[in-house]
Design an enzyme around this catalytic site. Structure first.
Site, mmCIF file in Angstrom:
data_model
loop_
_atom_site.group_PDB
_atom_site.id
_atom_site.type_symbol
_atom_site.label_atom_id
_atom_site.label_comp_id
_atom_site.label_asym_id
_atom_site.label_seq_id
_atom_site.Cartn_x
_atom_site.Cartn_y
_atom_site.Cartn_z
ATOM 1 N N ILE A 97 -1.921 8.959 0.055
ATOM 2 C CA ILE A 97 -0.639 8.385 0.478
ATOM 3 C C ILE A 97 0.093 9.427 1.308
ATOM 4 O O ILE A 97 0.181 10.597 0.912
ATOM 5 C CB ILE A 97 0.181 7.977 -0.758
ATOM 6 C CG1 ILE A 97 -0.565 6.873 -1.504
ATOM 7 C CG2 ILE A 97 1.571 7.529 -0.363
ATOM 8 C CD1 ILE A 97 0.006 6.540 -2.854
ATOM 9 N N LEU A 98 0.574 9.013 2.461
ATOM 10 C CA LEU A 98 1.244 9.975 3.341
ATOM 11 C C LEU A 98 2.641 10.293 2.819
ATOM 12 O O LEU A 98 3.416 9.378 2.499
ATOM 13 C CB LEU A 98 1.354 9.403 4.756
ATOM 14 C CG LEU A 98 0.051 9.364 5.542
ATOM 15 C CD1 LEU A 98 0.266 8.674 6.881
ATOM 16 C CD2 LEU A 98 -0.520 10.762 5.745
ATOM 17 N N HIS A 114 -6.731 -1.976 6.342
ATOM 18 C CA HIS A 114 -7.006 -2.202 4.927
ATOM 19 C C HIS A 114 -7.958 -3.399 4.799
ATOM 20 O O HIS A 114 -7.779 -4.405 5.492
ATOM 21 C CB HIS A 114 -5.702 -2.476 4.183
ATOM 22 C CG HIS A 114 -5.907 -2.669 2.718
ATOM 23 N ND1 HIS A 114 -6.153 -1.615 1.854
ATOM 24 C CD2 HIS A 114 -5.953 -3.795 1.971
ATOM 25 C CE1 HIS A 114 -6.331 -2.090 0.639
ATOM 26 N NE2 HIS A 114 -6.204 -3.411 0.672
ATOM 27 N N VAL A 149 2.243 1.590 -0.952
ATOM 28 C CA VAL A 149 0.780 1.514 -0.828
ATOM 29 C C VAL A 149 0.429 0.179 -0.184
ATOM 30 O O VAL A 149 0.564 -0.869 -0.813
ATOM 31 C CB VAL A 149 0.106 1.647 -2.211
ATOM 32 C CG1 VAL A 149 -1.405 1.486 -2.088
ATOM 33 C CG2 VAL A 149 0.443 2.992 -2.831
ATOM 34 N N ASP A 150 0.033 0.222 1.088
ATOM 35 C CA ASP A 150 -0.390 -0.970 1.833
ATOM 36 C C ASP A 150 0.708 -2.031 1.898
ATOM 37 O O ASP A 150 0.433 -3.232 1.840
ATOM 38 C CB ASP A 150 -1.666 -1.564 1.203
ATOM 39 C CG ASP A 150 -2.803 -0.554 1.155
ATOM 40 O OD1 ASP A 150 -2.937 0.215 2.109
ATOM 41 O OD2 ASP A 150 -3.539 -0.539 0.155
HETATM 42 C C1 GAR Z 1 -12.576 0.804 5.420
HETATM 43 O O1 GAR Z 1 -13.105 -0.364 4.841
HETATM 44 C C2 GAR Z 1 -11.071 0.776 5.365
HETATM 45 O O2 GAR Z 1 -10.531 -0.504 5.554
HETATM 46 C C3 GAR Z 1 -10.834 1.262 3.975
HETATM 47 O O3 GAR Z 1 -11.749 2.298 3.784
HETATM 48 C C4 GAR Z 1 -12.901 2.038 4.574
HETATM 49 C C5 GAR Z 1 -13.173 3.250 5.428
HETATM 50 O O4 GAR Z 1 -14.392 3.112 6.087
HETATM 51 N N1 GAR Z 1 -9.478 1.700 3.797
HETATM 52 C C6 GAR Z 1 -8.785 1.486 2.702
HETATM 53 O O5 GAR Z 1 -9.225 0.930 1.725
HETATM 54 C C7 GAR Z 1 -7.354 2.011 2.765
HETATM 55 N N2 GAR Z 1 -6.553 1.406 1.732
HETATM 56 P P1 GAR Z 1 -14.771 4.053 7.288
HETATM 57 O O6 GAR Z 1 -14.544 5.493 6.794
HETATM 58 O O7 GAR Z 1 -16.213 3.782 7.547
HETATM 59 O O8 GAR Z 1 -13.872 3.712 8.431
#
Ligand code: GAR
Length: 207
Positions: A97-98, A114, A149-150
């Site tokens: 979390i930033l 997300h 968060v999101d």
């Molecule tokens: C992706 O599915 C992204 O949507 C998710 O992590 C994955 C990263 O994949 N992000 C979250 O869940 C953030 N809440 P990547 O490293 O291959 O881009």
């Protein structure tokens, strides 16, 4: 808002970096409209860093230190971004979390992707949450990042079907393919000054 003069992008990634790859591919193809000025990770071994190095994109590592706390983490992130004259930020699988001191520096200029149709299934393992809930459609969301968060305003969404035989990996892979299309498109609209925020609503202006 969301002004298109922001041309130096930092991509923050904790792991695999496939969304980073999609963003870099859009830059290389000439339609992103942003220069990837920095790839920053909190994980020194992240594949995302190797992908960036392979394309001569500057990298930085800022590890989270519990003792030092969130504000110090934010300061360290800001230092790296200032060093590279970053003007906007895309989170791509950045699993922290930033801190607010970081967000304050980039109002309406920090994006996240997300793997669900927010506000459904925020937080970790969104695809597993969707399967457990039994939804028939899921997808991905590009949103502006706020302190929650999101929870930030939705910029764009894309839906994918959920099939009866899906397990978490199958659904995650289908959503990921959709993420790779959506995220560069959303950032390209931002780069062209075509996003306008009005409260929680983000409108895409006509070209
Ligand atoms: C992706 O599915 C992204 O949507 C998710 O992590 C994955 C990263 O994949 N992000 C979250 O869940 C953030 N809440 P990547 O490293 O291959 O881009």
């Amino acid at each position: 808002m969301i002004d298109g003069e922001s041309h130096r992008l930092a991509v923050l990634a904790s792991g695999r970096g496939s969304n980073l790859e999609a963003i870099m591919a859009a830059e290389e193809a000439g339609w992103l409209g942003l220069e990837i000025a920095l790839v920053l990770s909190d994980q020194p071994e992240a594949r995302a860093l190797d992908l960036a190095r392979g394309r001569n994109v500057p990298v930085a590592v800022v590890e989270y230190c519990r003792e030092a706390g969130r504000e110090a983490f934010g300061d360290a992130l800001l230092g790296a971004c200032r060093d590279h004259r970053v003007t906007s930020v895309a989170l791509a699988g950045f699993m922290r979390i930033l801190p607010e001191n970081f967000l304050d520096e980039y109002p309406d200029r920090v994006f996240n992707i997300h793997p669900s149709l927010l506000p459904a299934f925020p937080g970790l393992r969104a695809q597993a949450q969707a399967l457990e809930y039994g939804v028939k459609v899921s997808g991905c969301t590009v949103h502006l990042v706020d302190a929650g968060v999101d929870t930030g305003p939705v910029v764009m969404q894309a839906s994918v079907p959920v099939y009866p035989g899906d397990d978490e990996a199958a659904l995650a892979a289908r959503i990921l393919r959709s993420e790779h299309r959506l995220y560069p498109r959303a950032l390209a609209l931002f780069a062209r000054g075509r996003l306008r925020r009005d409260g929680r609503r983000v409108r895409v202006l006509d070209a």
